[in-house]
Design a protein around this motif. Sequence first.
Motif, PDB file in Angstrom:
ATOM      1  N   GLY A  34      46.905  40.493  27.247  1.00 57.78           N
ATOM      2  CA  GLY A  34      45.951  39.417  27.043  1.00 57.78           C
ATOM      3  C   GLY A  34      46.606  38.169  26.503  1.00 57.78           C
ATOM      4  N   ASN A  35      45.832  37.133  26.461  1.00 57.87           N
ATOM      5  CA  ASN A  35      46.282  35.853  25.915  1.00 57.87           C
ATOM      6  C   ASN A  35      45.084  35.204  25.238  1.00 57.87           C
ATOM      7  N   VAL A  36      45.052  35.283  23.930  1.00 54.17           N
ATOM      8  CA  VAL A  36      43.888  34.837  23.167  1.00 54.17           C
ATOM      9  C   VAL A  36      44.337  33.902  22.042  1.00 54.17           C
ATOM     10  N   LEU A  96      43.085  41.780  29.794  1.00 54.87           N
ATOM     11  CA  LEU A  96      43.005  42.697  30.929  1.00 54.87           C
ATOM     12  C   LEU A  96      42.428  44.019  30.441  1.00 54.87           C
ATOM     13  N   ILE A  97      41.351  44.460  31.053  1.00 51.82           N
ATOM     14  CA  ILE A  97      40.718  45.714  30.668  1.00 51.82           C
ATOM     15  C   ILE A  97      40.389  46.514  31.925  1.00 51.82           C
ATOM     16  N   SER A 151      37.265  37.146  30.382  1.00 53.36           N
ATOM     17  CA  SER A 151      37.321  36.052  29.408  1.00 53.36           C
ATOM     18  C   SER A 151      36.526  36.442  28.167  1.00 53.36           C
ATOM     19  N   ILE A 152      37.016  36.056  27.000  1.00 53.81           N
ATOM     20  CA  ILE A 152      36.331  36.348  25.739  1.00 53.81           C
ATOM     21  C   ILE A 152      36.302  35.086  24.887  1.00 53.81           C
ATOM     22  N   ASP A 181      28.072  26.039  32.891  1.00 54.28           N
ATOM     23  CA  ASP A 181      27.779  25.574  34.245  1.00 54.28           C
ATOM     24  C   ASP A 181      27.869  26.753  35.211  1.00 54.28           C
ATOM     25  N   LYS A 182      27.714  26.500  36.489  1.00 54.19           N
ATOM     26  CA  LYS A 182      27.669  27.586  37.476  1.00 54.19           C
ATOM     27  C   LYS A 182      29.007  28.306  37.621  1.00 54.19           C
ATOM     28  N   PHE A 183      30.075  27.699  37.058  1.00 55.59           N
ATOM     29  CA  PHE A 183      31.392  28.336  37.112  1.00 55.59           C
ATOM     30  C   PHE A 183      31.723  29.096  35.830  1.00 55.59           C
ATOM     31  N   GLY A 184      30.771  29.132  34.900  1.00 54.65           N
ATOM     32  CA  GLY A 184      31.001  29.835  33.644  1.00 54.65           C
ATOM     33  C   GLY A 184      31.696  29.020  32.586  1.00 54.65           C
TER      34      GLY A 184
END
Length: 267
Positions: A42-44, A68-69, A81-82, A230-233
Amino acid sequence: IMNTMHDYILPIAGLSIGYHDFEYDIDDKFFDNFEFSEVKKGNVKVNLNVEKHEREFVLTFRFAGNVLIPCDRCNDEYEQSIENELIYERWEEKEFDINEVNSRPDITAVFGLDFGYTNDPSALFCGLVDVKAKEIYVFDEMYKKAMSNEMIFSEILKMGYSKERIIADCAEPKSIARLRDLGLRRIAKARKGRDSVNAGIDYIQDYKIIIHPQCVNFLTEISNYVWSEDKFGNKVNKPIDDFNHLMDAMRYGMQGLIRPTLVGVFQ
């Protein structure tokens, strides 16, 4: 703890009383330390605000990124995404003595009213504000659906706040006039202005919000009040149209504390 965890240890012993900010980059090396975790990569980005008192620490985490899960169905890895982008992040649920807080020299009581009816509740926000310390103490609430103006007045009268100055949603001028006739003599309408919602949010974000446990609906709303997507998150600079009845009422109530040149930005 492995050596790779050294960079994530918080130096509590050396912190002075007050606020401290820390930033952490969480990557694959971090997740390698947890053998049984489903997350391996991951990259957080993590931002941590530490508020140190004499006998306690208050930690506020803000994070965003991707991990990645494994999929629950096919077990293949996918990128998730988190983030925890709450609109109000500096808050805590905490019991406090309402009379003691109200007796402090710099405390101001504020009340805000948001109208609802069939699907949405009518919501009354009740707060004690210390402008110098930048603290809002949420001590009481009204939160009920299908309330007529007469029912709203009776409930506020029963709660003991009929003589308080209450700032109400300006979208309901007839309701405000009716409540004034019924006995809420000091009720006033909130003022509109350009970008009023975001301006009000921006002002309140400078405060720490302490919420009495009895204010269960306020706790529910503030825990779920986030920015729209928006519609793309992607997050947009507009709150969701949900969990916002007491949040709006808080903005209305806080309007009275703004200097006159800024009052117009509040709705």
